[in-house]
Design an enzyme around this catalytic site. Structure first.
Site, short mmCIF file in Angstrom:
data_model
loop_
_atom_site.label_atom_id
_atom_site.label_comp_id
_atom_site.label_asym_id
_atom_site.label_seq_id
_atom_site.Cartn_x
_atom_site.Cartn_y
_atom_site.Cartn_z
CG ASP A 1 -1.88 -1.06 1.32
OD1 ASP A 1 -2.17 -1.66 0.28
OD2 ASP A 1 -2.38 -1.33 2.44
N1 URA Z 1 -1.48 -5.87 3.78
C1 URA Z 1 -1.88 -4.59 3.84
O1 URA Z 1 -2.88 -4.29 4.47
N2 URA Z 1 -1.13 -3.66 3.23
C2 URA Z 1 0.00 -3.94 2.56
O2 URA Z 1 0.64 -3.04 2.03
C3 URA Z 1 0.41 -5.27 2.48
C4 URA Z 1 -0.34 -6.23 3.10
#
Ligand code: URA
Length: 247
Positions: free
Chosen positions: A102
């Site tokens: 993310d």
């Molecule tokens: N899970 C999440 O919530 N965000 C990420 O970036 C990776 C795994």
């Protein structure tokens, strides 16, 4: 990269076949005969193999410690993205990130042009372990909640039910003043999976960092965020082992 791997990756034979050629003195690098299969070469070196200059069609493997506030994308008109951390001489190598972190997650991201490895690392079939360090706001994890995470459960945050595979939750610091620290190991990679698991148990992830993948480890600390480096032989071996591929 090792000379024998570069030659094998270029389709000139198996690792042992190209090693044989190297030890027999059939390979030169920048005009000098090299008989050491582990000799380190780069794509800019001129390599002659059996009298012919070879086209180094190599597969490349890097690690980026992605900073918070960077998109996992190779192009974006407005926001910083992972391509901004890739040196310009590698721009033509068709590199792309394996999976996605993310925008507000930092940490370990593999960058490669090896499509098969990328596919396998993301496939739930190989259950490649990925470890996330999460700071969260909310109540302490109960034994019951940790057991539910360990056995897998259904989540209904998108209006339909989605099965979450068994995962391991380890509390590092219980919630003090409302904030706690925990490690979560996933064996699949659903979108926003860590944040969604925490949210299911009424905990909000306030900082997230991926610190391990298939045995490769980076520091918990965000000091090295932005580092872009080639994977070591050992690290690459871990990725190949985890996905049933041979080098
Ligand atoms: N899970 C999440 O919530 N965000 C990420 O970036 C990776 C795994």
């Amino acid at each position: 990269m090792r000379l024998d791997r570069l030659l094998a990756n270029s389709g000139l034979g198996t690792r042992s076949q190209v090693r044989d050629k190297i030890t027999k003195g059939s390979v030169s690098v920048n005009g000098t005969v090299v008989t050491d299969a582990a000799y380190h070469v780069s794509e800019s070196d001129s390599i002659i193999y059996g009298g012919q200059e070879i086209n180094c069609q190599t597969k490349l493997y890097y690690l980026l410690d992605k900073p918070d506030g960077v998109l996992t994308a190779m192009e974006d008109k407005r926001l910083p993205c992972v391509a901004d951390f890739i040196p310009s001489e590698l721009k033509s190598k068709k590199l792309s990130p394996v999976g996605r972190l993310d925008f507000h997650t930092s940490g370990l991201l593999i960058i490669t042009n090896d499509g098969e490895l990328s596919h396998r690392l993301q496939s739930p079939r190989y259950e490649v372990p990925k470890v996330y360090l999460a700071t969260y706001r909310g109540q302490d994890w109960t034994e019951d909640e940790i057991r539910t995470v360990a056995s897998g459960f259904a989540i209904r945050d998108k209006g339909y039910s989605e099965q979450i595979a068994p995962a391991e939750l380890n509390v590092i610091e219980p919630a003090k003043a409302g904030y706690g620290l925990a490690l979560l190991t996933l064996h699949e990679g659903k979108t926003h999976e860590v944040r969604r698991i925490f949210a299911h148990f009424i905990k909000e992830v306030t900082a997230l960092r991926r610190i391990r993948l298939a045995g490769i480890k980076i520091s918990d600390d965000t000091n090295e965020c932005g580092t872009f480096r080639p994977l070591s032989e050992d690290e690459l071996g871990m990725l190949f082992d985890a996905t049933g591929m041979s080098k």
